[in-house]
Design a protein around this motif. Sequence first.
Motif, PDB file in Angstrom:
ATOM      1  N   GLY A 117       0.798  -1.230   0.000  1.00 16.52           N
ATOM      2  CA  GLY A 117       0.000   0.000   0.000  1.00 16.52           C
ATOM      3  C   GLY A 117       0.826   1.273   0.000  1.00 16.52           C
ATOM      4  N   ILE A 118       2.090   1.159  -0.458  1.00 19.25           N
ATOM      5  CA  ILE A 118       2.958   2.344  -0.471  1.00 19.25           C
ATOM      6  C   ILE A 118       3.135   2.832  -1.914  1.00 19.25           C
ATOM      7  CG2 ILE A 118       5.264   3.242   0.067  1.00 19.25           C
ATOM      8  CD1 ILE A 118       5.441   1.075   2.265  1.00 19.25           C
ATOM      9  N   PRO A 119       2.715   4.074  -2.212  1.00 23.16           N
ATOM     10  CA  PRO A 119       2.894   4.568  -3.578  1.00 23.16           C
ATOM     11  C   PRO A 119       4.379   4.682  -3.924  1.00 23.16           C
ATOM     12  CG  PRO A 119       1.968   6.284  -2.155  1.00 23.16           C
ATOM     13  CD  PRO A 119       2.042   5.032  -1.340  1.00 23.16           C
ATOM     14  N   LEU A 120       4.707   4.284  -5.150  1.00 24.14           N
ATOM     15  CA  LEU A 120       6.103   4.273  -5.578  1.00 24.14           C
ATOM     16  C   LEU A 120       6.228   5.063  -6.885  1.00 24.14           C
ATOM     17  CD1 LEU A 120       8.563   1.325  -5.483  1.00 24.14           C
ATOM     18  CD2 LEU A 120       8.085   2.343  -7.723  1.00 24.14           C
ATOM     19  N   PHE A 121       7.287   5.874  -6.937  1.00 21.72           N
ATOM     20  CA  PHE A 121       7.632   6.591  -8.168  1.00 21.72           C
ATOM     21  C   PHE A 121       8.968   6.049  -8.662  1.00 21.72           C
ATOM     22  CE2 PHE A 121       4.740  10.304  -8.227  1.00 21.72           C
ATOM     23  CZ  PHE A 121       4.181  10.208  -6.964  1.00 21.72           C
ATOM     24  N   LEU A 122       9.051   5.741  -9.961  1.00 21.79           N
ATOM     25  CA  LEU A 122      10.352   5.417 -10.540  1.00 21.79           C
ATOM     26  C   LEU A 122      10.979   6.737 -10.955  1.00 21.79           C
ATOM     27  CD1 LEU A 122       9.560   2.354 -12.827  1.00 21.79           C
ATOM     28  CD2 LEU A 122      10.609   2.362 -10.551  1.00 21.79           C
ATOM     29  N   ILE A 123      12.214   6.957 -10.527  1.00 19.34           N
ATOM     30  CA  ILE A 123      12.879   8.166 -11.003  1.00 19.34           C
ATOM     31  C   ILE A 123      14.164   7.768 -11.715  1.00 19.34           C
ATOM     32  CG2 ILE A 123      11.844   9.723  -9.297  1.00 19.34           C
ATOM     33  CD1 ILE A 123      14.512   9.661  -7.804  1.00 19.34           C
ATOM     34  N   ASP A 124      14.462   8.428 -12.764  1.00 15.68           N
ATOM     35  CA  ASP A 124      15.625   8.284 -13.648  1.00 15.68           C
ATOM     36  C   ASP A 124      15.559   7.034 -14.518  1.00 15.68           C
ATOM     37  OD1 ASP A 124      18.336   7.009 -14.018  1.00 15.68           O
ATOM     38  OD2 ASP A 124      18.355   6.855 -11.851  1.00 15.68           O
ATOM     39  N   ARG A 125      15.587   5.831 -13.963  1.00 14.12           N
ATOM     40  CA  ARG A 125      15.495   4.629 -14.797  1.00 14.12           C
ATOM     41  C   ARG A 125      14.119   3.994 -14.666  1.00 14.12           C
ATOM     42  NH1 ARG A 125      21.344   1.580 -13.864  1.00 14.12           N
ATOM     43  NH2 ARG A 125      22.582   3.412 -14.384  1.00 14.12           N
ATOM     44  N   SER A 126      13.768   3.154 -15.644  1.00 11.14           N
ATOM     45  CA  SER A 126      12.462   2.506 -15.613  1.00 11.14           C
ATOM     46  C   SER A 126      12.600   0.991 -15.460  1.00 11.14           C
ATOM     47  CB  SER A 126      11.691   2.849 -16.891  1.00 11.14           C
ATOM     48  OG  SER A 126      10.321   2.560 -16.692  1.00 11.14           O
ATOM     49  N   VAL A 127      11.452   0.324 -15.355  1.00 11.73           N
ATOM     50  CA  VAL A 127      11.422  -1.144 -15.317  1.00 11.73           C
ATOM     51  C   VAL A 127      10.703  -1.640 -16.569  1.00 11.73           C
ATOM     52  CG1 VAL A 127      11.511  -1.349 -12.799  1.00 11.73           C
ATOM     53  CG2 VAL A 127       9.286  -1.157 -13.953  1.00 11.73           C
ATOM     54  N   ASP A 128      10.749  -2.922 -16.808  1.00 11.90           N
ATOM     55  CA  ASP A 128      10.146  -3.520 -18.001  1.00 11.90           C
ATOM     56  C   ASP A 128       8.640  -3.213 -18.041  1.00 11.90           C
ATOM     57  OD1 ASP A 128       8.975  -5.219 -19.861  1.00 11.90           O
ATOM     58  OD2 ASP A 128      10.529  -6.752 -19.582  1.00 11.90           O
ATOM     59  N   PRO A 129       8.195  -2.450 -19.039  1.00  5.08           N
ATOM     60  CA  PRO A 129       6.786  -2.022 -19.076  1.00  5.08           C
ATOM     61  C   PRO A 129       5.803  -3.166 -19.354  1.00  5.08           C
ATOM     62  CG  PRO A 129       7.953  -1.286 -21.057  1.00  5.08           C
ATOM     63  CD  PRO A 129       8.981  -1.913 -20.152  1.00  5.08           C
ATOM     64  N   THR A 130       6.315  -4.323 -19.784  1.00  8.87           N
ATOM     65  CA  THR A 130       5.385  -5.442 -19.984  1.00  8.87           C
ATOM     66  C   THR A 130       5.111  -6.145 -18.656  1.00  8.87           C
ATOM     67  OG1 THR A 130       7.121  -7.067 -20.457  1.00  8.87           O
ATOM     68  CG2 THR A 130       6.262  -5.828 -22.334  1.00  8.87           C
ATOM     69  N   LEU A 131       5.948  -5.893 -17.642  1.00 12.56           N
ATOM     70  CA  LEU A 131       5.799  -6.579 -16.352  1.00 12.56           C
ATOM     71  C   LEU A 131       5.213  -5.688 -15.253  1.00 12.56           C
ATOM     72  CD1 LEU A 131       9.194  -8.525 -16.430  1.00 12.56           C
ATOM     73  CD2 LEU A 131       6.923  -9.398 -16.987  1.00 12.56           C
ATOM     74  N   ALA A 132       5.447  -4.386 -15.353  1.00 13.58           N
ATOM     75  CA  ALA A 132       4.854  -3.460 -14.383  1.00 13.58           C
ATOM     76  C   ALA A 132       4.506  -2.175 -15.127  1.00 13.58           C
ATOM     77  CB  ALA A 132       5.835  -3.163 -13.248  1.00 13.58           C
ATOM     78  N   LYS A 133       3.326  -1.634 -14.848  1.00 12.53           N
ATOM     79  CA  LYS A 133       2.849  -0.473 -15.617  1.00 12.53           C
ATOM     80  C   LYS A 133       2.662   0.757 -14.743  1.00 12.53           C
ATOM     81  CE  LYS A 133       0.537  -1.989 -19.828  1.00 12.53           C
ATOM     82  NZ  LYS A 133       1.657  -2.867 -20.091  1.00 12.53           N
TER      83      LYS A 133
END
Length: 325
Positions: A117-133
Amino acid sequence: MNGKRSGWLIAAACLVSLAAPAAQADDLPKLKEKPTYKVGFAQTESNNPWRLAQTQSMKDEAAKRGWQLVYTDANSSAAKQVADVDSMIAQHVDVIFLSPREEKPLIPAVMKAKKAGIPLFLIDRSVDPTLAKAGRDYVSFIGSDFVEEGRRAGEWLVKTTGGTAKIIELQGTSGSSPANDRRKGFMEVISKSPGMQVVASQDGDFTRDKGRQVMETLLQAHPEATAVFAHNDEMALGAITALEAAGRHPGKDITLVSIDGEKDGLQAIIDGKMGATVECNPRFGPGAYQAAADYAAGKKIEPIVVNQDHFYDSSNAAQSLAGSY
Ligand code: GYE
């Protein structure tokens, strides 16, 4: 604060959205509005000036706002970075800012934060968009358009070499979004010029020393190289050392282009050894924390927030040096 530095900060805070209207899923963790927050920042490593500038910006902005910062450094280990996020969850931070080292291994960290239940922001690099959106599994990605950075480096190189070059490519950390996307954008552009040929390409892990070592090896196999595309300035600087040790004259008999815009990179342009570098701004603090505050206030957060970056060559490197890191 001098004018140039404040200009940089304004640029860092100047975030423009490219994405379609946000469609935040109902199960995306919410953030309660509070006078102050306990935030986590999971850094990937601290072995170059870009990382140090990013960390400084996150610390400075937390101090400025009076927010408590839980800071971790994964020391270049994706496994440690997953554990670092676990520990932030255990410490009940209000929000997590993550700079994921690689696209796939950090997926569990994103999903665990969501589950907690903790909101998360990706900053600078991203993760695989097919696995997490973005907008579904995490709030938003804030960072540069790495494909565009690769394109801009490629366009400059095509123009400067007149469309003929034998290129050595020094890639960033394998499996990281900037390495994947910078290569993609660069190849997209140079593939349109038949005279532009990548003769060798290898992972230099975004570090100066690895860049030097890889360049040393690739140069022995490809003494015919006339250009270097490095995915960051640190590796370009390592390549310059290797080239000079091999009796080459960077900036004269071989053309270098890279990405970041750190102080030593700008100095290499001023010294005539490096041709150009596409800026990738590391000063995330103001934009990242404002996005969290806006999210808490119920404002719409775009799933992808793209930083606007400059471009440095011999026409502006000297005047940009004082504001660099
Ligand atoms: O270019 C490099 C750093 O993820 C955009 O990582 C970042 C890259 C940056 O180590 O210098």
